[in-house]
Scaffold this motif. Structure first.
Motif: not given
Length: 291
Positions: A220-223, A232-234, A255-261, A268-272
């Motif tokens: 997860v890349r963001t300012a 995400l911890v919450a 799931v990650v995107r939903a928590a951030l939204d 920017a969310v990327t699978d690695v």
């Protein structure tokens, strides 16, 4: 492996009262390889090592070292560096080496330059890095066929850790078997094979690629990385930080995107591919669920 195992642990259990420190544990160590025994504090690593040395009894299962149960005879053929180093703090550096040489019935070997410079000083008065170098040197002084190292680089600076690992590789290159525990996962990647323990049990083993397998992570890349981390911890996701990049192991990107939204964080969310550290988190989580 074509050569017989130097260490052969088969279905071993060890309890202390109502607490089971090691349960149904198995591993092998062969000549010329470095086996990394990995796990969190309390995973049972040191107890297992003490059973291999013959310092702790086996409740169930069996251990062979050089083809026989642990004994004084097998201990003479191995070199051991404990977490506590096993040095005599009030003796000098040279006296510690001479004591070990006398115990193994050999002539005291010459000291390497770094230790020769402090040869007459009490061990308690030299730095931890030199103490660990001395403990390692003592463990190798009688040219053992098996080297067992319990957290050999704990508490020393990165340069000293690198030098010690160079020596570990040198030992394996000469055909010695090496069993090493470490909590530095970057060091674990230098091992030939990894054996991972959690809550006293074997939970994974194999090469680094075998352990990580197909495990994935989300970056997860963001300012607003701090807010992203908190969100995400919450959401009770397995979150780590790599600099200001937030990483979530073993979780679908949706799931990650939903928590951030939900937290109003744009990112920017990327699978690695997952790292070893993230894989360890997932393995430990699954082990807790199973127990």
């Amino acid at each position: 492996m074509t050569e017989p195992a130097v260490v052969d642990v088969r279905g071993v259990w060890r309890s202390f009262g109502s607490f089971t420190a090691v349960r149904e544990m198995s591993l092998e160590v062969h000549p010329g390889e470095i086996v990394g025994l990995i796990g969190a504090n309390g995973a049972g690593k040191t107890t297992l090592i003490r059973m291999i040395l013959g310092l702790e009894l086996v409740d169930r299962g069996a251990i062979d070292v050089f083809g026989a149960p642990p004994s004084r005879g097998t201990r003479r053929r191995l070199g051991y560096m404990p977490q506590g180093l096993g040095l005599y703090q009030e003796l000098s550096v040279r006296q510690n080496v001479e004591f070990v040489a006398e115990a193994f019935g050999i002539a005291a070997p010459p000291l390497p330059d770094a230790l020769e410079e402090v040869a007459t000083r009490q061990v308690g008065g030299i730095g931890l890095g030199l103490q660990r170098q001395l403990a390692f040197y003592c463990a190798l002084s009688h040219r053992p066929e098996l080297v067992i190292l319990d957290e050999p680089t704990s508490g020393v600076d990165p340069l000293a850790r690198t030098k010690l690992w160079d020596t570990i590789h040198d030992q394996a290159d000469t055909g010695r078997a090496v069993l090493v525990t470490t909590h530095y996962l970057q060091e674990a990647q230098q091992c030939t094979r990894l054996v991972i323990m959690s809550r006293g049990r074997l939970v994974a083993h194999g090469t680094l690629d075998d352990i990580i397998g197909g495990q994935r992570a989300i970056t997860v890349r963001t300012a607003e990385w701090a807010r992203a981390f908190d969100a995400l911890v919450a959401a009770q996701l397995p979150v780590t930080l790599a600099g200001r990049v937030v990483r979530v192991a073993g979780t679908d990107a949706t799931v990650v995107r939903a928590a951030l939204d939900s937290a109003g964080v744009e990112a920017a969310v990327t699978d690695v591919p997952a790292t070893l550290e993230e894989t360890m988190v997932l393995i430990d989580r699954d082990a807790k669920i199973e127990s």
